[in-house]
Design an enzyme around this catalytic site. Structure first.
Site, mmCIF file in Angstrom:
data_model
loop_
_atom_site.group_PDB
_atom_site.id
_atom_site.type_symbol
_atom_site.label_atom_id
_atom_site.label_comp_id
_atom_site.label_asym_id
_atom_site.label_seq_id
_atom_site.Cartn_x
_atom_site.Cartn_y
_atom_site.Cartn_z
ATOM 1 N N CYS A 414 0.837 -1.201 0.000
ATOM 2 C CA CYS A 414 0.000 0.000 0.000
ATOM 3 C C CYS A 414 0.878 1.260 0.000
ATOM 4 O O CYS A 414 1.397 1.632 -1.039
ATOM 5 C CB CYS A 414 -0.994 -0.040 1.146
ATOM 6 S SG CYS A 414 -2.468 0.917 0.776
ATOM 7 N N HIS A 543 -3.617 -4.944 0.325
ATOM 8 C CA HIS A 543 -3.003 -5.508 1.536
ATOM 9 C C HIS A 543 -3.012 -7.028 1.451
ATOM 10 O O HIS A 543 -3.967 -7.665 1.900
ATOM 11 C CB HIS A 543 -3.770 -5.044 2.779
ATOM 12 C CG HIS A 543 -3.576 -3.599 3.086
ATOM 13 N ND1 HIS A 543 -2.560 -3.152 3.893
ATOM 14 C CD2 HIS A 543 -4.241 -2.500 2.672
ATOM 15 C CE1 HIS A 543 -2.609 -1.832 3.970
ATOM 16 N NE2 HIS A 543 -3.616 -1.411 3.232
ATOM 17 N N GLU A 545 -1.487 -9.146 3.158
ATOM 18 C CA GLU A 545 -1.431 -9.817 4.467
ATOM 19 C C GLU A 545 -2.815 -10.191 4.987
ATOM 20 O O GLU A 545 -2.963 -11.113 5.784
ATOM 21 C CB GLU A 545 -0.699 -8.929 5.489
ATOM 22 C CG GLU A 545 -1.443 -7.685 5.984
ATOM 23 C CD GLU A 545 -1.334 -6.462 5.061
ATOM 24 O OE1 GLU A 545 -1.003 -6.651 3.864
ATOM 25 O OE2 GLU A 545 -1.588 -5.339 5.539
HETATM 26 N N1 GLN Z 1 -1.982 6.602 2.840
HETATM 27 C C1 GLN Z 1 -2.053 5.899 1.611
HETATM 28 C C2 GLN Z 1 -3.399 6.079 0.926
HETATM 29 O O1 GLN Z 1 -4.331 6.522 1.527
HETATM 30 C C3 GLN Z 1 -1.775 4.430 1.833
HETATM 31 C C4 GLN Z 1 -2.805 3.751 2.645
HETATM 32 C C5 GLN Z 1 -2.327 2.475 3.248
HETATM 33 O O2 GLN Z 1 -1.133 2.222 3.254
HETATM 34 N N2 GLN Z 1 -3.225 1.696 3.795
HETATM 35 O O3 GLN Z 1 -3.545 5.773 -0.240
#
Ligand code: GLN
Length: 569
Positions: A414, A543, A545
């Site tokens: 992410c 994600h 995970e």
């Molecule tokens: N802050 C980033 C976004 O909003 C990544 C979000 C995250 O890592 N869950 O896109």
């Protein structure tokens, strides 16, 4: 049954209010409710999911639900530093990390119906009140709020056709927040019948070092507190550092009338995945089957197969060689719960690859190009996990650059995906001003940006992109190979920002490969570097995970650990 009228039949002449979903038959679903006493953080979710797993192994259909005391409607706005990671379900619900424990232990996808907060309950009751559903009545905690809780449990039972619903009450008995959940469960047993609802008290047995022995008084008092609510436990699970002695178990039995065979020692284990076996050996699953009169629904052949598959997995846990060190960079390095699913995914990958994964926590706040080599000297692979906000991002970019240049296996998740794009734009495309507008609104070019129109086409209203989405993998890439040639995978997202499609051409002509994309829209979801250039450099906008399971480890993590092992050799 006259006492159980539906919401439409309520009048101010009766005190009974128990709305039943259409088609629900009282007494046909079994419920196991788990309460915590003495203190929070004892692992109710771990206990409950392990017991549920044992029943699932017997071919029973199980469905867990977590009842959270707090007033938030979901966990989306909670600080992971206080509450542990926000776990995202496939349907986009942002929940407590315990839902992750259930999904992993049960290898079962959950939905928003498996998660309820006080806020959701009150909000439902208040909407009904405004809609005139309680006309003529003063709306009360009992029976209306407790009625709504029971309605949730029964709706879940009906929707999932569960044989057994596992109800985990968040917090500790005695909290104001969860008192009405406890009351609702007391009422539930009265309505569903004695063989349909089993209560479990999770408690803590202290062993003060100065005394050198286990003491049961706090546990006794905690269970007494539960009994004050009219709830007499059928099973007591004692958390403790070391196995709870017979003397303490007997003492608890005497004080609570719970037979000693149902006073279970839930002492510390090297991994939570070893708990189901310990429970099975102690016969806790058979006790539960007996209490709920479920014998007729058990499939022994199914159980043998499931148990042996699990034992095989569990026997590989806890190895100490060969040790592989994986660094995780992060803001919340003080609290491991913030990265619970990543740690679990690494544990699964360790078992799958035959290694002992050791996690090194790397605070990136003070990391720069000058000291990054030293900071990463002891790791054979690195993960830059998800995150929000500015702190530590320069350090993260320095780590990514170092990983790219020194062929250190890298998995960016992410924010870690986004920062890998920024690093590439800055250092390979030679655009030192490149950035993400989340961190610097004036960066130029903004390779990572908020793109509301992109999300509108997915019907997400320009806000956070949440939940499961399909990811199309390009044939011949590392990502496709990791998944054994599968073309489309489904993974869970939680982000606002993304790669601006207008910069994709520039990045790819400089060598970056976007090997996973949205099937219909120009949304970049997996990036990698060519294998000739780097042995393992991958980033995922989602994600991974969140969907790693003990017996079905996530290939992105297995790939990272395997590459790290190779580097160490
Ligand atoms: N802050 C980033 C976004 O909003 C990544 C979000 C995250 O890592 N869950 O896109």
């Amino acid at each position: 049954m006259d006492l159980l009228r539906s919401v439409r039949d309520q009048s101010d002449e009766t005190e009974f209010y128990t709305p039943l979903p259409d088609g629900y038959k009282l007494g046909s679903t079994k419920y196991v409710a788990i309460f915590g006493t003495v203190m929070s953080g004892l692992g109710k979710g771990i206990f409950s999911s392990s017991l549920a797993k044992l029943l699932k192994d017997k071919a029973l259909r199980v469905s867990p639900i977590k009842l959270e005391g707090y007033l938030n409607i979901d966990s989306g706005t909670l600080n992971p530093f206080r509450h542990g990671e926000v776990f995202v379900l496939d349907d986009g619900m942002e929940t407590d990390m315990d839902l992750g424990t259930y999904e992993r232990m049960l290898d079962q996808d959950l939905t928003r119906a498996n998660f309820t907060t006080s806020g959701q309950i009150y909000s439902a009751v208040l909407s009904k009140e405004r809609a005139g559903d309680f006309l003529g009545r003063d709306v009360q905690m009992i029976p209306h709020v407790t009625g709504e809780v029971k309605l949730r449990l029964r709706t879940l039972a009906l929707q999932t056709k569960a044989d057994v619903v596992f109800v985990e009450v968040g917090g500790t008995v005695g909290d104001i927040e969860n008192a009405f959940f406890i009351e609702a469960l007391r009422e539930l047993r009265n309505e569903e019948g004695e063989q349909s609802v089993v209560f479990v008290a999770l408690t803590y047995v202290l062993s003060p070092p100065a005394l050198g022995e286990q003491k049961s008084k706090a546990a006794q008092l905690g269970i007494k507190r539960l009994m004050e609510f009219g709830i007499h436990p059928h099973i007591i699970a004692c958390r403790a550092e070391s196995p709870v002695t017979d003397k303490v178990r007997q003492k608890l039995s005497v004080y609570t009338n719970v037979p000693v065979k149902r006073v279970f020692s839930m002492h510390d284990l090297p991994s939570i995945y070893l708990l189901p076996e310990v429970m099975r050996e102690e016969g806790l699953d058979s006790e539960l089957v007996q209490l709920l009169n479920l014998g007729g629904r058990v499939n022994t052949a199914h159980e043998l197969r499931a148990a042996s598959r699990w034992q095989q997995f569990a026997s590989k846990i806890g190895r100490t060689e060969p040790k592989v060190s994986i660094g995780i960079t992060g803001k919340y390095t003080a609290l491991r719960d913030s990265y619970a699913s990543i740690i679990k995914a690494l544990e699964h990958a360790g078992v799958a690859s035959g290694s002992a994964v050791h996690v090194e926590w790397i605070d990136t706040t003070d990391i720069s190009d000058a000291n990054v080599a030293e900071a990463l000297a002891n790791v054979a692979g690195i993960i830059v996990p998800g995150g929000f906000g500015i702190r530590g991002t320069d350090g993260k970019i320095a780590c990514i650059k170092h990983a790219r240049l020194t062929k250190l296996p890298y998995l960016g998740i992410c924010l870690g995906f986004q920062m890998a794009v920024v690093e590439y734009a800055r250092n390979v495309c030679r655009l030192p001003g490149a950035g993400s507008t989340e961190i610097d609104p004036d960066c130029e070019p903004a390779v990572i940006d908020i793109l509301p129109d992109q999300k509108k086409i997915e019907g997400l209203g320009g806000n956070m992109r949440l939940g499961g989405q399909d990811v199309l993998l390009s044939p011949g890439t590392l990502a496709a190979e990791l998944f054994g040639g599968v073309k489309t995978i489904r993974r869970r997202f939680r982000h606002r920002y993304e790669v601006d499609p207008k910069h994709v051409e520039m990045l790819t002509s400089a060598g970056m490969i976007f090997s996973g994309r949205h099937p219909d829209h120009p949304i970049m979801q997996v990036l990698e570097l060519p294998r000739e250039v780097h042995p393992y450099f991958i980033g995922t906008q989602f994600h991974p995970e969140l969907s790693s399971r003990p017996l079905r480890p996530c290939p992105f993590f297995v790939g990272l650990v395997t590459a790290a092992m190779r580097r160490q050799e």
